[in-house]
Motif scaffolding. Sequence first.
Motif, PDB file in Angstrom:
ATOM      1  N   MET A 148     -12.608 -62.818  68.161  1.00  0.00           N
ATOM      2  CA  MET A 148     -11.796 -61.709  67.664  1.00  0.00           C
ATOM      3  C   MET A 148     -10.391 -61.821  68.245  1.00  0.00           C
ATOM      4  N   ALA A 149      -9.382 -61.728  67.362  1.00  0.00           N
ATOM      5  CA  ALA A 149      -7.985 -61.839  67.794  1.00  0.00           C
ATOM      6  C   ALA A 149      -7.539 -60.542  68.451  1.00  0.00           C
ATOM      7  N   GLN A 150      -7.404 -60.567  69.774  1.00  0.00           N
ATOM      8  CA  GLN A 150      -6.981 -59.388  70.506  1.00  0.00           C
ATOM      9  C   GLN A 150      -5.489 -59.418  70.837  1.00  0.00           C
ATOM     10  N   GLN A 151      -4.986 -60.614  71.170  1.00  0.00           N
ATOM     11  CA  GLN A 151      -3.600 -60.705  71.615  1.00  0.00           C
ATOM     12  C   GLN A 151      -2.819 -61.687  70.759  1.00  0.00           C
ATOM     13  N   VAL A 152      -1.698 -61.209  70.239  1.00  0.00           N
ATOM     14  CA  VAL A 152      -0.826 -62.003  69.380  1.00  0.00           C
ATOM     15  C   VAL A 152       0.545 -62.082  70.039  1.00  0.00           C
ATOM     16  N   ALA A 153       1.165 -63.252  69.960  1.00  0.00           N
ATOM     17  CA  ALA A 153       2.541 -63.420  70.435  1.00  0.00           C
ATOM     18  C   ALA A 153       3.439 -63.677  69.232  1.00  0.00           C
ATOM     19  N   ALA A 154       4.374 -62.762  68.987  1.00  0.00           N
ATOM     20  CA  ALA A 154       5.293 -62.876  67.860  1.00  0.00           C
ATOM     21  C   ALA A 154       6.654 -63.356  68.350  1.00  0.00           C
TER      22      ALA A 154
END
Length: 381
Positions: free
Chosen positions: A1-7
């Motif tokens: 599950m994708a919890q942390q995204v870096a934009a």
Amino acid sequence: MAQQVAAFTDTYLPTVNGVTYTIKSWRDRWQQLGRRMDVVFPKTRRYDPTPTEFPVRSVPFPLYDGYRLGTPRIPSGVTDVDVVHAHTPFAVGLAALRLKRRADVPLVASYHTPSGEYAPYLSPSRHLTSSLRAVTEAYERWFYDQADLVLTPSITTRQHVLDTIDVSTPVRAISNGVDVEFFRPVDATDFRRRYDLGLEGERTLVGYTGRHGYEKELTDLLAAVDGLEREFGGTAAVAADITVVFGGDGPARADLEERAEGIDADVRFLGFLDREELPAFYSALDVFAFPSPVETQGLVALEANACGTPVVGVDSGALSETVVDDVTGYNYREGDVADFRRSIVAALDEQGRLEAGCLERRSEVDIATVIEQLRGIYEGL
């Protein structure tokens, strides 16, 4: 599950544009789900970052006012990411590519801006413009081919990425979305009074808000309203005096103001509008006019529609898709000022029906729906 995204982005607060607001809105909604989205962006003294916003050293971009070039650096606080999301292929976007490789995680890349359309800003001749556009598109092809998925805000832009940029990476269209809880019809009486625009019914307001860039072709709007009252005055559609209202700012503003002094129309430049004022701005307008042929979606058109305001947009680029002809407004032929003028009058004449069409489509562009789609995309990767 994708919890942390870096934009990663080359444009962010306090700069005002559709990309900035999209990233900010996505970040806020993502974190409301109990997850985290870091944002890496060019540093400016005019904005104080929150704990999950990471400015990197930057310098002014001399050829395009208001933009800064950030260093392609990965801040030390950006760790343990599940997905990297690049909102630019340039400068800061290169750091996104580095993080993808270093952390061995998927890279999603959003295509927000047709960079080749800005080549005339950087080149003094048509020949060099053509060459620079070709170089830019070749670079974009290289960058987006490093991603695991490319996102575009419209089907029209998806075809541009596939056909013109010619990427081999899968490309998916997903709307940037609009916060329909915020952008909704509101009482604009106080707004009209504050900017001396008269009360509802006293004046017909045709307007635009956003960046005043030369690529937006805003002089076409001035040409369209020049003499509009002479041609259509006294008709049911043009029963009141017409005022053209520009919100926002940008490099073309001085030229627009000079041009406005020589036309037969009342034109007002309100300057930068606080975001809290935008629902009242859109609600005050009888028609939102949008002549820009370079949009990848045209977020302000969706915002206007969400407030019940019909849009007259050029039948070019993504606006051909964003403006649903005869439902949420009208499209007009690019470069045809007379058709632009006729379409404005038609939208005024059909304002009530078009307003209903705008409000019926609000759920289709709701940002809550978009974030659910984005969650599925991140987790699918």
